[in-house]
Design a protein around this motif. Sequence first.
Motif, PDB file in Angstrom:
ATOM      1  N   LEU A  49     -29.495  41.066-127.323  1.00 60.58           N
ATOM      2  CA  LEU A  49     -29.262  41.708-128.609  1.00 60.58           C
ATOM      3  C   LEU A  49     -30.556  41.943-129.395  1.00 60.58           C
ATOM      4  O   LEU A  49     -30.582  41.862-130.624  1.00 60.58           O
ATOM      5  N   MET A  50     -31.629  42.245-128.685  1.00 58.52           N
ATOM      6  CA  MET A  50     -32.895  42.556-129.329  1.00 58.52           C
ATOM      7  C   MET A  50     -33.469  43.829-128.709  1.00 58.52           C
ATOM      8  O   MET A  50     -34.651  43.923-128.399  1.00 58.52           O
ATOM      9  N   ASP A  51     -32.581  44.815-128.518  1.00 63.33           N
ATOM     10  CA  ASP A  51     -33.002  46.081-127.925  1.00 63.33           C
ATOM     11  C   ASP A  51     -32.587  47.233-128.844  1.00 63.33           C
ATOM     12  O   ASP A  51     -31.932  47.047-129.866  1.00 63.33           O
ATOM     13  N   GLU A  52     -32.987  48.438-128.474  1.00 57.25           N
ATOM     14  CA  GLU A  52     -32.735  49.593-129.317  1.00 57.25           C
ATOM     15  C   GLU A  52     -31.248  49.892-129.436  1.00 57.25           C
ATOM     16  O   GLU A  52     -30.771  50.300-130.507  1.00 57.25           O
ATOM     17  N   ALA A  53     -30.490  49.673-128.350  1.00 58.56           N
ATOM     18  CA  ALA A  53     -29.054  49.945-128.410  1.00 58.56           C
ATOM     19  C   ALA A  53     -28.371  49.040-129.434  1.00 58.56           C
ATOM     20  O   ALA A  53     -27.488  49.478-130.186  1.00 58.56           O
ATOM     21  N   THR A  54     -28.782  47.781-129.490  1.00 60.19           N
ATOM     22  CA  THR A  54     -28.214  46.856-130.478  1.00 60.19           C
ATOM     23  C   THR A  54     -28.591  47.269-131.892  1.00 60.19           C
ATOM     24  O   THR A  54     -27.762  47.232-132.813  1.00 60.19           O
TER      25      THR A  54
END
Length: 419
Positions: free
Chosen positions: A326-331
């Motif tokens: 949960l530390m990506d662009e989608a999140t």
Amino acid sequence: MSERLLQPADAAKALARHLEHSWAERIYAELVGEAERPFAVSLRPGISGSASVERVGIPAWHEWRTAWRNAGLTDLEGVRLEESRINVAGRTTVEPRRLHIDSLAAGIRALAHFAASPLEEDVDRARKIGARLRDTGAILTPGTLRTVCRLSDADVDVAVDVAAWLREHEDLSGWTSRQLPVPGMHTKWLSGHRQLIAALVDRDPAVETRPRLSVIHFTYVDPDYLATGGRRHDAWTTGDSHELAYLPRNVLIVENRDCRLWFPGLADTVVVEGGGMAAAVLLGGIDWITGARIVYWGDIDSDGFAILDNLRSEMSPRGVSVESILMDEATRVRYVHLGVDRDRKGKLLQPSTARLANLTPEEADCYAAIATSGPAATRRIEQERIDLADARRALCRLLAGQPGSDSRPRSPRLHSGTG
């Protein structure tokens, strides 16, 4: 050398620059009884005769001569005009060449005479601080004087008191650095001024005091273990005797206490509350953590990514890898509606210029989006705002995609009660 004619105001500026740079050395010399180095300002660099005077201009030359003739420096103690002969247009005259200043006090008198701006440093305050440091037996150097003078008056008092107290107490082994009973000193003051105190007393109290043992808090989330009725929350203290309820295959590190306390059940997993940038130091020496599969989940903001980057930097040399959820662009895109642009005090969050070399491409894209110097949809998405069920699903997907080792026992061991 460039050809210039310095008017009295120009010379005053050059003098002020020199004194701003050298005041600490000069006050130190005063306090320990050493002679100060005299200082000189060249008033006509490169001007040696008719040709050079003509290049700067005859009107400018006459204006300069008149200004220094009327400067009125004769009665200023420690201030002297050096003169020399110069031939201009076939006529030899004696003209100013350098302005000599014997001391800091003389320099301050000259600045006042020229109606120049006073020094930024409060020289009288610096002298008093230097005298206090000297009289208390602290190690007085130009460097320590300059550093202490940058402190507030209240912190100056504490620094002097700490230096005096340490002179009278050689054995600090019975206290932690926060326990030292120095009157007027805040418990965390010493840790914030460690280098200064070490310079003032040639001792490092952080080394001489007993260590403040690191404590981490964690939560058991294995459903089989929890079904036994054992304790859900636990703590681990460095150097103590411990036995976990079960050895986890997976360790999820979070920054928010609520996320640790209420994380949903997940087999073979322990959720650990990290310590921000200190996480690597706190967790890196605990075998059951470094021997597990480590996953980090933090805030989507510049601090969260900096912590992840630092954790990887510290763990990688030990052969320990750190993954993230949960530390990506989608999140970021999915939860942008929960983002904020201000901190808890209402101050706007600022872009970050830190270069983080230990992020994956997906993490780096997300970091760039929130840390950009340009417009940002949000600067921070706090992890506690994200549904814990979503976090569990993300962790399960990660673990299923790259299975961890099967070397650890599946059945949880009951807590023995030690530690």
